[in-house]
Design a protein around this motif. Structure first.
Motif, short mmCIF file in Angstrom:
data_model
loop_
_atom_site.label_atom_id
_atom_site.label_comp_id
_atom_site.label_asym_id
_atom_site.label_seq_id
_atom_site.Cartn_x
_atom_site.Cartn_y
_atom_site.Cartn_z
N GLU A 288 12.89 -26.01 19.60
CA GLU A 288 14.17 -26.61 19.96
C GLU A 288 15.31 -25.99 19.15
O GLU A 288 16.41 -25.78 19.68
CB GLU A 288 14.13 -28.13 19.76
CG GLU A 288 13.25 -28.87 20.75
CD GLU A 288 11.76 -28.84 20.41
OE1 GLU A 288 10.96 -29.25 21.27
OE2 GLU A 288 11.38 -28.40 19.30
N LEU A 289 15.04 -25.70 17.88
CA LEU A 289 16.05 -25.05 17.04
C LEU A 289 16.41 -23.67 17.60
O LEU A 289 17.58 -23.34 17.73
CB LEU A 289 15.54 -24.93 15.60
CG LEU A 289 16.55 -24.39 14.59
CD1 LEU A 289 17.68 -25.38 14.36
CD2 LEU A 289 15.85 -24.06 13.27
N ILE B 105 16.83 -32.94 16.07
CA ILE B 105 16.83 -31.70 16.85
C ILE B 105 15.47 -31.50 17.50
O ILE B 105 15.37 -31.07 18.64
CB ILE B 105 17.15 -30.49 15.94
CG1 ILE B 105 18.55 -30.64 15.33
CG2 ILE B 105 17.01 -29.17 16.68
CD1 ILE B 105 19.66 -30.76 16.33
N LEU C 66 23.82 -23.65 18.28
CA LEU C 66 23.43 -23.95 16.90
C LEU C 66 24.60 -23.83 15.92
O LEU C 66 24.79 -24.70 15.08
CB LEU C 66 22.26 -23.06 16.46
CG LEU C 66 21.71 -23.33 15.06
CD1 LEU C 66 21.26 -24.79 14.93
CD2 LEU C 66 20.56 -22.40 14.76
N LEU D 273 18.48 -23.91 20.74
CA LEU D 273 19.89 -24.13 20.43
C LEU D 273 20.57 -22.82 20.07
O LEU D 273 21.70 -22.54 20.49
CB LEU D 273 20.04 -25.12 19.27
CG LEU D 273 19.79 -26.58 19.58
CD1 LEU D 273 19.71 -27.40 18.30
CD2 LEU D 273 20.87 -27.12 20.51
#
Length: 86
Positions: free
Chosen positions: A69-70, A64, A79, A73
């Motif tokens: 970036e998490l 990821i 996510l 998402l």
């Protein structure tokens, strides 16, 4: 539920933020502290294509990236789908 792995350190604010988001989703994850387990640093570098910063997050072995970036998402609505794969 997806297999989630996070390479982190205990003093990283971004690591805490990423873990907080995952916990808020009810996601369980395996955490590797690269300061406590220095052998995991090399593993992280290899899996993350040389990226040295923490956290480095993997969902079902897919890299990821880090905290930004998490959250990207999450904000993009992607996510939950990654976390719910079986």
């Amino acid at each position: 539920m997806s297999k989630i792995e996070i390479y982190s350190t205990q003093t990283c604010g971004f690591c805490f933020a990423a873990k907080r988001l995952l916990k808020s989703k009810g996601a369980k994850f395996t955490e590797f502290d690269i300061n406590v387990n220095p052998e995991k640093r090399g593993e992280m570098l290899s899996r993350a294509n040389g990226k040295r910063t923490v956290p480095q997050i993997f969902i079902d072995s897919f890299h990821i990236g880090g905290c930004d970036e998490l959250y990207n998402l999450e904000h993009g609505g992607n996510l939950d789908g990654l976390l719910s794969k079986t």
